[in-house]
Design a protein around this motif. Structure first.
Motif, PDB file in Angstrom:
ATOM      1  N   GLN A   1      -7.330   0.978  -5.622  1.00  0.00           N
ATOM      2  CA  GLN A   1      -6.450   0.253  -6.534  1.00  0.00           C
ATOM      3  C   GLN A   1      -6.623  -1.256  -6.363  1.00  0.00           C
ATOM      4  OE1 GLN A   1      -2.471   1.575  -5.657  1.00  0.00           O
ATOM      5  NE2 GLN A   1      -2.584   3.328  -7.065  1.00  0.00           N
ATOM      6  N   LEU A   2      -6.625  -1.696  -5.126  1.00  0.00           N
ATOM      7  CA  LEU A   2      -6.759  -3.129  -4.870  1.00  0.00           C
ATOM      8  C   LEU A   2      -8.100  -3.646  -5.365  1.00  0.00           C
ATOM      9  CD1 LEU A   2      -5.432  -5.624  -3.657  1.00  0.00           C
ATOM     10  CD2 LEU A   2      -6.448  -5.017  -1.441  1.00  0.00           C
ATOM     11  N   ASP A   3      -9.163  -2.866  -5.190  1.00  0.00           N
ATOM     12  CA  ASP A   3     -10.479  -3.263  -5.693  1.00  0.00           C
ATOM     13  C   ASP A   3     -10.447  -3.473  -7.204  1.00  0.00           C
ATOM     14  OD1 ASP A   3     -11.639  -3.208  -3.188  1.00  0.00           O
ATOM     15  OD2 ASP A   3     -12.462  -1.181  -3.413  1.00  0.00           O
ATOM     16  N   LEU A   4      -9.824  -2.548  -7.924  1.00  0.00           N
ATOM     17  CA  LEU A   4      -9.758  -2.660  -9.379  1.00  0.00           C
ATOM     18  C   LEU A   4      -8.950  -3.878  -9.809  1.00  0.00           C
ATOM     19  CD1 LEU A   4      -9.264   1.025 -10.578  1.00  0.00           C
ATOM     20  CD2 LEU A   4     -11.048  -0.537 -11.341  1.00  0.00           C
ATOM     21  N   LEU A   5      -7.798  -4.072  -9.194  1.00  0.00           N
ATOM     22  CA  LEU A   5      -6.915  -5.166  -9.583  1.00  0.00           C
ATOM     23  C   LEU A   5      -7.529  -6.524  -9.277  1.00  0.00           C
ATOM     24  CD1 LEU A   5      -3.599  -3.534  -8.347  1.00  0.00           C
ATOM     25  CD2 LEU A   5      -4.193  -3.978 -10.732  1.00  0.00           C
ATOM     26  N   THR A   6      -8.062  -6.671  -8.078  1.00  0.00           N
ATOM     27  CA  THR A   6      -8.675  -7.952  -7.731  1.00  0.00           C
ATOM     28  C   THR A   6      -9.994  -8.153  -8.468  1.00  0.00           C
ATOM     29  OG1 THR A   6      -9.701  -6.976  -5.754  1.00  0.00           O
ATOM     30  CG2 THR A   6      -7.562  -8.075  -5.471  1.00  0.00           C
ATOM     31  N   GLY A   7     -10.651  -7.046  -8.836  1.00  0.00           N
ATOM     32  CA  GLY A   7     -11.876  -7.145  -9.619  1.00  0.00           C
ATOM     33  C   GLY A   7     -11.651  -7.757 -10.983  1.00  0.00           C
ATOM     34  N   GLU A   8     -10.412  -7.686 -11.487  1.00  0.00           N
ATOM     35  CA  GLU A   8     -10.054  -8.328 -12.751  1.00  0.00           C
ATOM     36  C   GLU A   8      -9.638  -9.782 -12.553  1.00  0.00           C
ATOM     37  OE1 GLU A   8     -10.242  -7.183 -15.852  1.00  0.00           O
ATOM     38  OE2 GLU A   8     -11.106  -5.279 -15.189  1.00  0.00           O
ATOM     39  N   GLY A   9      -9.646 -10.235 -11.294  1.00  0.00           N
ATOM     40  CA  GLY A   9      -9.298 -11.626 -11.013  1.00  0.00           C
ATOM     41  C   GLY A   9      -7.886 -11.842 -10.513  1.00  0.00           C
ATOM     42  N   LEU A  10      -7.110 -10.771 -10.349  1.00  0.00           N
ATOM     43  CA  LEU A  10      -5.745 -10.920  -9.860  1.00  0.00           C
ATOM     44  C   LEU A  10      -5.758 -11.161  -8.356  1.00  0.00           C
ATOM     45  CD1 LEU A  10      -2.731 -10.744 -10.707  1.00  0.00           C
ATOM     46  CD2 LEU A  10      -2.804  -8.338 -10.012  1.00  0.00           C
ATOM     47  N   PRO A  11      -5.121 -12.232  -7.881  1.00  0.00           N
ATOM     48  CA  PRO A  11      -5.093 -12.478  -6.435  1.00  0.00           C
ATOM     49  C   PRO A  11      -4.386 -11.356  -5.692  1.00  0.00           C
ATOM     50  CG  PRO A  11      -4.394 -14.436  -7.666  1.00  0.00           C
ATOM     51  CD  PRO A  11      -4.444 -13.299  -8.648  1.00  0.00           C
ATOM     52  N   ALA A  12      -4.890 -11.031  -4.523  1.00  0.00           N
ATOM     53  CA  ALA A  12      -4.335  -9.911  -3.758  1.00  0.00           C
ATOM     54  C   ALA A  12      -2.876 -10.124  -3.398  1.00  0.00           C
ATOM     55  CB  ALA A  12      -5.164  -9.686  -2.500  1.00  0.00           C
ATOM     56  N   HIS A  13      -2.443 -11.378  -3.230  1.00  0.00           N
ATOM     57  CA  HIS A  13      -1.048 -11.605  -2.841  1.00  0.00           C
ATOM     58  C   HIS A  13      -0.074 -11.356  -3.997  1.00  0.00           C
ATOM     59  CE1 HIS A  13      -2.079 -15.705  -4.388  1.00  0.00           C
ATOM     60  NE2 HIS A  13      -0.851 -15.646  -4.846  1.00  0.00           N
ATOM     61  N   ARG A  14      -0.598 -11.005  -5.152  1.00  0.00           N
ATOM     62  CA  ARG A  14       0.261 -10.603  -6.270  1.00  0.00           C
ATOM     63  C   ARG A  14       0.168  -9.101  -6.522  1.00  0.00           C
ATOM     64  NH1 ARG A  14      -1.181 -14.796 -10.880  1.00  0.00           N
ATOM     65  NH2 ARG A  14      -0.028 -13.264 -12.142  1.00  0.00           N
ATOM     66  N   VAL A  15      -0.219  -8.373  -5.477  1.00  0.00           N
ATOM     67  CA  VAL A  15      -0.348  -6.914  -5.553  1.00  0.00           C
ATOM     68  C   VAL A  15       0.457  -6.282  -4.414  1.00  0.00           C
ATOM     69  CG1 VAL A  15      -1.925  -4.953  -5.407  1.00  0.00           C
ATOM     70  CG2 VAL A  15      -2.648  -7.059  -6.577  1.00  0.00           C
ATOM     71  N   GLY A  16       1.263  -5.272  -4.760  1.00  0.00           N
ATOM     72  CA  GLY A  16       1.934  -4.458  -3.753  1.00  0.00           C
ATOM     73  C   GLY A  16       1.447  -3.025  -3.894  1.00  0.00           C
ATOM     74  N   ILE A  17       0.847  -2.491  -2.846  1.00  0.00           N
ATOM     75  CA  ILE A  17       0.308  -1.132  -2.884  1.00  0.00           C
ATOM     76  C   ILE A  17       1.383  -0.161  -2.403  1.00  0.00           C
ATOM     77  CG2 ILE A  17      -1.475   0.427  -2.045  1.00  0.00           C
ATOM     78  CD1 ILE A  17      -2.545  -1.733  -3.909  1.00  0.00           C
ATOM     79  N   GLY A  18       1.745   0.793  -3.259  1.00  0.00           N
ATOM     80  CA  GLY A  18       2.900   1.628  -3.007  1.00  0.00           C
ATOM     81  C   GLY A  18       2.670   2.822  -2.097  1.00  0.00           C
ATOM     82  N   HIS A  19       3.775   3.291  -1.510  1.00  0.00           N
ATOM     83  CA  HIS A  19       3.863   4.562  -0.771  1.00  0.00           C
ATOM     84  C   HIS A  19       2.921   4.633   0.431  1.00  0.00           C
ATOM     85  CE1 HIS A  19       6.168   5.361  -4.234  1.00  0.00           C
ATOM     86  NE2 HIS A  19       5.216   5.834  -5.004  1.00  0.00           N
ATOM     87  N   GLN A  20       2.696   3.517   1.074  1.00  0.00           N
ATOM     88  CA  GLN A  20       1.806   3.523   2.235  1.00  0.00           C
ATOM     89  C   GLN A  20       2.448   4.155   3.466  1.00  0.00           C
ATOM     90  OE1 GLN A  20      -1.645   2.697   2.065  1.00  0.00           O
ATOM     91  NE2 GLN A  20      -0.791   3.186   0.051  1.00  0.00           N
ATOM     92  N   ASP A  21       3.771   4.318   3.436  1.00  0.00           N
ATOM     93  CA  ASP A  21       4.420   5.029   4.543  1.00  0.00           C
ATOM     94  C   ASP A  21       4.157   6.526   4.501  1.00  0.00           C
ATOM     95  OD1 ASP A  21       5.918   4.922   2.175  1.00  0.00           O
ATOM     96  OD2 ASP A  21       7.811   5.245   3.202  1.00  0.00           O
ATOM     97  N   LEU A  22       3.514   7.009   3.435  1.00  0.00           N
ATOM     98  CA  LEU A  22       3.125   8.420   3.354  1.00  0.00           C
ATOM     99  C   LEU A  22       1.691   8.633   3.815  1.00  0.00           C
ATOM    100  CD1 LEU A  22       4.732   9.352  -0.089  1.00  0.00           C
ATOM    101  CD2 LEU A  22       5.725   9.500   2.213  1.00  0.00           C
ATOM    102  N   LEU A  23       1.001   7.562   4.154  1.00  0.00           N
ATOM    103  CA  LEU A  23      -0.386   7.627   4.620  1.00  0.00           C
ATOM    104  C   LEU A  23      -0.425   7.241   6.094  1.00  0.00           C
ATOM    105  CD1 LEU A  23      -3.425   7.958   3.700  1.00  0.00           C
ATOM    106  CD2 LEU A  23      -3.446   5.450   3.531  1.00  0.00           C
ATOM    107  N   ASP A  24      -0.691   8.202   6.934  1.00  0.00           N
ATOM    108  CA  ASP A  24      -0.710   7.937   8.382  1.00  0.00           C
ATOM    109  C   ASP A  24      -2.091   7.407   8.765  1.00  0.00           C
ATOM    110  OD1 ASP A  24      -0.308   7.805  11.075  1.00  0.00           O
ATOM    111  OD2 ASP A  24       0.412   9.865  11.303  1.00  0.00           O
ATOM    112  N   ASP A  25      -2.335   6.168   8.343  1.00  0.00           N
ATOM    113  CA  ASP A  25      -3.632   5.528   8.602  1.00  0.00           C
ATOM    114  C   ASP A  25      -3.422   4.032   8.783  1.00  0.00           C
ATOM    115  OD1 ASP A  25      -6.232   4.547   8.689  1.00  0.00           O
ATOM    116  OD2 ASP A  25      -6.975   5.947   7.169  1.00  0.00           O
ATOM    117  N   PRO A  26      -3.057   3.597   9.999  1.00  0.00           N
ATOM    118  CA  PRO A  26      -2.806   2.177  10.230  1.00  0.00           C
ATOM    119  C   PRO A  26      -4.000   1.284   9.893  1.00  0.00           C
ATOM    120  CG  PRO A  26      -2.026   3.494  12.087  1.00  0.00           C
ATOM    121  CD  PRO A  26      -2.819   4.414  11.205  1.00  0.00           C
ATOM    122  N   GLY A  27      -5.216   1.840   9.969  1.00  0.00           N
ATOM    123  CA  GLY A  27      -6.394   1.046   9.641  1.00  0.00           C
ATOM    124  C   GLY A  27      -6.410   0.628   8.184  1.00  0.00           C
ATOM    125  N   VAL A  28      -6.046   1.544   7.297  1.00  0.00           N
ATOM    126  CA  VAL A  28      -5.957   1.207   5.873  1.00  0.00           C
ATOM    127  C   VAL A  28      -4.884   0.157   5.651  1.00  0.00           C
ATOM    128  CG1 VAL A  28      -5.309   2.088   3.605  1.00  0.00           C
ATOM    129  CG2 VAL A  28      -6.886   3.379   5.036  1.00  0.00           C
TER     130      VAL A  28
END
Length: 318
Positions: free
Chosen positions: A187-214
């Motif tokens: 998702q972040l790749d697609l959004l930033t690929g359109e020129g949107l700065p990453a600090h204007r993106v919130g990636i949802g439901h990451q507490d359901l992904l047990d992957d601290p590296g991501v």
């Protein structure tokens, strides 16, 4: 033409200076929605049936915890009701930010198949500039724009690109739905690929992904990492959520985390025996404090981060 990020919050009852928000923010909630696909009415917060209970919960949280703002991420195809949001906001005394966009593919509306990215962008920009469904109520965020799986489908990718372009055109930020936490990096790749700065993106439901590296990678790239299903024990135990959040904080990314409960069924409401919107304040934050979190960290997580996300402010602005 790309528009700069706003300095004020666009709420369902009017403009609100971000600096006037002194209490906590719920960064991802639903106050009125309809996601019923089974016909059992469970995934519903009906404007006439449940709005009074929703209003009462928010009013109580305003008194008990100082709740100042709710980011309401019900968008097109999710049973959005802007008039109900305005009524709940006025009666509870809690500011509400409404959203526009499209959810993940099972909830896509026919216009998505019929339109290209440019046409879908125009739909979103029109709502942002002129208001939702003829109400004149203008969204203050794009979301929850969704995908499921590790890679968005073609239809979901089209919607994400349209969301990014609409964000650039209007100055708003984008909150995503990553089904069960998967696919956030794509998702972040697609959004930033359109020129949107990453600090204007919130990636949802990451507490359901047990992957601290991501989580670390998303944060290191500048995106917000949403731990936004707090209390939903059927999906994840709060002990795991707490461990994942502490890992992100300890990695130096406390300024990238967002917290909320994502109340999306009437069974989650307090008056039906659920955890309610206040679970974050009554249960999760006390456990976070027991692990050593001080007032400044709690304020960062529950107020400063969501305000910075909503206004699109970069680190250089603070």
């Amino acid at each position: 033409m790309n528009r700069p990020a706003p300095r004020t919050l666009r709420t369902v009852t009017g403009e609100l200076p971000a600096g006037s928000v002194h209490g906590p923010v719920l960064a991802h909630e639903h106050l009125a929605l309809d996601l019923d696909r089974r016909g059992d009415g469970a995934a519903v917060l009906h404007p006439e049936v449940h709005a009074a209970a929703v209003t009462a919960e928010l009013a109580t949280l305003r008194e008990e915890s100082g709740l100042a703002l709710v980011v309401e991420l019900t968008c097109r195809g999710m049973g959005r009701d802007a008039d109900t949001l305005a009524r709940i906001s006025r009666e509870s005394g809690v500011a509400v930010v409404a959203a526009t966009g499209w959810y993940y593919e099972p909830f896509h509306t026919p216009e998505i198949d019929a339109g290209d990215v440019e046409q879908l962008t125009a739909v979103l920009v029109h709502e942002i500039e002129d208001g939702v469904d003829g109400t004149g109520i203008r969204p203050g965020v794009l979301g929850e724009i969704g995908s499921h799986g590790d890679v968005p489908t073609a239809s979901e990718a089209k919607v994400l690109r349209a969301g990014a372009r609409a964000a650039l055109a209007t100055g708003l930020s984008v909150a995503t739905h990553a089904q069960l936490g998967r696919g956030g990096l794509a998702q972040l790749d697609l959004l930033t690929g359109e020129g949107l700065p990453a600090h204007r993106v919130g990636i949802g439901h990451q507490d359901l992904l047990d992957d601290p590296g991501v989580h670390r990678e998303l944060a290191a790239r500048g995106a917000y990492v949403a731990f936004d299903t707090v209390g939903k024990s059927s999906y994840q135990d709060d002990r795991t959520r707490l461990r994942l959040l502490l890992a992100l904080v300890e990695a130096g990314h406390a300024d990238r985390a967002l917290l909320s409960c994502d109340i999306s069924r009437h069974g989650y409401l307090l008056d039906e025996g659920g955890q309610g919107y206040g679970h974050l304040f009554r249960s999760f934050l006390p456990r976070l404090r027991a692990e050593g979190a001080d007032d400044d960290l709690v304020d960062l997580l529950t107020r400063r981060n969501p305000l910075r996300f909503l206004t699109g402010a970069s680190e250089e602005d603070h």
